[in-house]
Design a protein around this motif. Sequence first.
Motif, PDB file in Angstrom:
ATOM      1  N   VAL A   3       0.858  -1.178   0.000  1.00 45.88           N
ATOM      2  CA  VAL A   3       0.000   0.000   0.000  1.00 45.88           C
ATOM      3  C   VAL A   3       0.900   1.237   0.000  1.00 45.88           C
ATOM      4  O   VAL A   3       1.827   1.341   0.809  1.00 45.88           O
ATOM      5  CB  VAL A   3      -0.936   0.014   1.221  1.00 45.88           C
ATOM      6  N   VAL A  19      -3.407   3.334  10.845  1.00 48.40           N
ATOM      7  CA  VAL A  19      -3.678   2.912   9.464  1.00 48.40           C
ATOM      8  C   VAL A  19      -3.601   1.389   9.344  1.00 48.40           C
ATOM      9  O   VAL A  19      -4.450   0.755   8.695  1.00 48.40           O
ATOM     10  CB  VAL A  19      -2.686   3.589   8.500  1.00 48.40           C
ATOM     11  N   ARG A  20      -2.615   0.792   9.976  1.00 49.15           N
ATOM     12  CA  ARG A  20      -2.510  -0.677   9.939  1.00 49.15           C
ATOM     13  C   ARG A  20      -3.747  -1.325  10.557  1.00 49.15           C
ATOM     14  O   ARG A  20      -4.279  -2.314  10.027  1.00 49.15           O
ATOM     15  CB  ARG A  20      -1.251  -1.126  10.676  1.00 49.15           C
ATOM     16  N   ASP A  22      -6.766  -0.010  10.816  1.00 46.88           N
ATOM     17  CA  ASP A  22      -7.940   0.236   9.980  1.00 46.88           C
ATOM     18  C   ASP A  22      -7.921  -0.601   8.702  1.00 46.88           C
ATOM     19  O   ASP A  22      -8.989  -0.892   8.140  1.00 46.88           O
ATOM     20  CB  ASP A  22      -8.022   1.718   9.612  1.00 46.88           C
ATOM     21  N   LEU A  23      -6.742  -0.986   8.251  1.00 41.33           N
ATOM     22  CA  LEU A  23      -6.642  -1.815   7.045  1.00 41.33           C
ATOM     23  C   LEU A  23      -6.720  -3.302   7.349  1.00 41.33           C
ATOM     24  O   LEU A  23      -6.507  -4.124   6.455  1.00 41.33           O
ATOM     25  CB  LEU A  23      -5.349  -1.507   6.293  1.00 41.33           C
ATOM     26  N   LEU A  29       1.215  -6.731   5.426  1.00 43.25           N
ATOM     27  CA  LEU A  29       0.917  -5.388   4.925  1.00 43.25           C
ATOM     28  C   LEU A  29       2.180  -4.531   4.980  1.00 43.25           C
ATOM     29  O   LEU A  29       2.781  -4.348   6.042  1.00 43.25           O
ATOM     30  CB  LEU A  29      -0.189  -4.745   5.761  1.00 43.25           C
ATOM     31  N   ILE A 240      -3.323   5.175  -1.848  1.00 48.00           N
ATOM     32  CA  ILE A 240      -4.247   5.962  -1.037  1.00 48.00           C
ATOM     33  C   ILE A 240      -3.791   7.416  -1.030  1.00 48.00           C
ATOM     34  O   ILE A 240      -2.642   7.709  -0.670  1.00 48.00           O
ATOM     35  CB  ILE A 240      -4.315   5.448   0.418  1.00 48.00           C
ATOM     36  N   VAL A 266      -8.591   6.112   4.056  1.00 48.23           N
ATOM     37  CA  VAL A 266      -8.298   4.741   4.485  1.00 48.23           C
ATOM     38  C   VAL A 266      -9.525   3.833   4.410  1.00 48.23           C
ATOM     39  O   VAL A 266      -9.394   2.658   4.031  1.00 48.23           O
ATOM     40  CB  VAL A 266      -7.701   4.772   5.911  1.00 48.23           C
ATOM     41  N   ALA A 269      -9.813   2.369   1.068  1.00 48.25           N
ATOM     42  CA  ALA A 269      -8.731   1.421   0.823  1.00 48.25           C
ATOM     43  C   ALA A 269      -9.008   0.081   1.487  1.00 48.25           C
ATOM     44  O   ALA A 269      -8.654  -0.978   0.945  1.00 48.25           O
ATOM     45  CB  ALA A 269      -7.414   1.998   1.332  1.00 48.25           C
ATOM     46  N   ARG A 270      -9.666   0.094   2.648  1.00 49.70           N
ATOM     47  CA  ARG A 270     -10.017  -1.165   3.323  1.00 49.70           C
ATOM     48  C   ARG A 270     -10.971  -1.989   2.452  1.00 49.70           C
ATOM     49  O   ARG A 270     -10.825  -3.219   2.328  1.00 49.70           O
ATOM     50  CB  ARG A 270     -10.639  -0.865   4.687  1.00 49.70           C
ATOM     51  N   LEU A 273      -8.955  -3.536  -0.367  1.00 52.75           N
ATOM     52  CA  LEU A 273      -8.120  -4.652   0.090  1.00 52.75           C
ATOM     53  C   LEU A 273      -8.964  -5.899   0.334  1.00 52.75           C
ATOM     54  O   LEU A 273      -8.556  -7.025  -0.020  1.00 52.75           O
ATOM     55  CB  LEU A 273      -7.367  -4.251   1.360  1.00 52.75           C
ATOM     56  N   ASP A 274     -10.125  -5.731   0.944  1.00 53.64           N
ATOM     57  CA  ASP A 274     -11.007  -6.882   1.161  1.00 53.64           C
ATOM     58  C   ASP A 274     -11.445  -7.489  -0.167  1.00 53.64           C
ATOM     59  O   ASP A 274     -11.539  -8.728  -0.303  1.00 53.64           O
ATOM     60  CB  ASP A 274     -12.220  -6.464   1.984  1.00 53.64           C
TER      61      ASP A 274
END
Length: 282
Positions: A3, A19-20, A22-23, A29, A240, A266, A269-270, A273-274
């Motif tokens: 990311v 951030v970690r 929330d992701l 990561l 992001i 963010v 971005a989550r 990523l999912d």
Amino acid sequence: MKVVLLSTRRLPPSYFDTVRADLGGRDDLALDVVAWVPPAGPVDGLVNSFTLIGPGKMPVEAAPVVQAVPVVDAEEVPVAVAESAKAPAPEAVVDESAAESTATEADEVAEATAAAEGALADDAAAGGESGGTTDGEASAPSAVAPAEVAGGDEAAPAAPKPAPKPRPTGAKRVVKAAQWRARKLRRAGGKMLPTAIKKSGPVKKLTQNRKADNLAKTYWDRVLGRADVMTRIEQADVVIALDGGSVWAGWQVGQRKPQTPVVLGVPAARRELDRLVGAGQE
């Protein structure tokens, strides 16, 4: 998962832990940050890389100063210290030969002084009898003309003046003149506006938008001019843009790489990523 975070604001080190989390808090990561300003503190170990493309310097964690303490072995006693402890005090030592030599030197000085005074008296008597010459003529120092003294030292050469900067000519001169007049008109217009208008909401918003637009374009130019930054962006799974100053750069990256998700914030971005994780599992 790689990311890349695009930012034009100062970020605290604790922000990257947020951030970690929330992701999703994934172990694989990797966060790569491309920032315009340095972070508020050292970020070693918090991100994979932090690339500073704007003004300022990266903060460095100060190493603690350790003072070395000498280790003294009780069994080892220095010989010099033991001998100095046994030696008598300097005042207790009396050197008889030194006293005798001092007295002899005093007698010799007195004899020499008396002989010199007798010689001076004989010379004065002989000079009075002859009367041919005077002591003033013999002992007067030679006078040196001021002109000779001044002429002996050479004057230091003056430092050469720097060459003047060449003035623009042709079309460049016209461009410079137009820019100078535009700046002059802008300053004059700002002085003529009342304070109430300067501090009004619409004027402030226009000023902030103009500054943000200039920063966004400058930020993207720096990103585009760095080959290492563009390589990280090409290898990223998600890009992001964290603030308004980096939105323009994110849009440009999305135009260059349509297959890479470029999002603002963010939470978006989550979701990406999912989606990528779910597509990979299927």
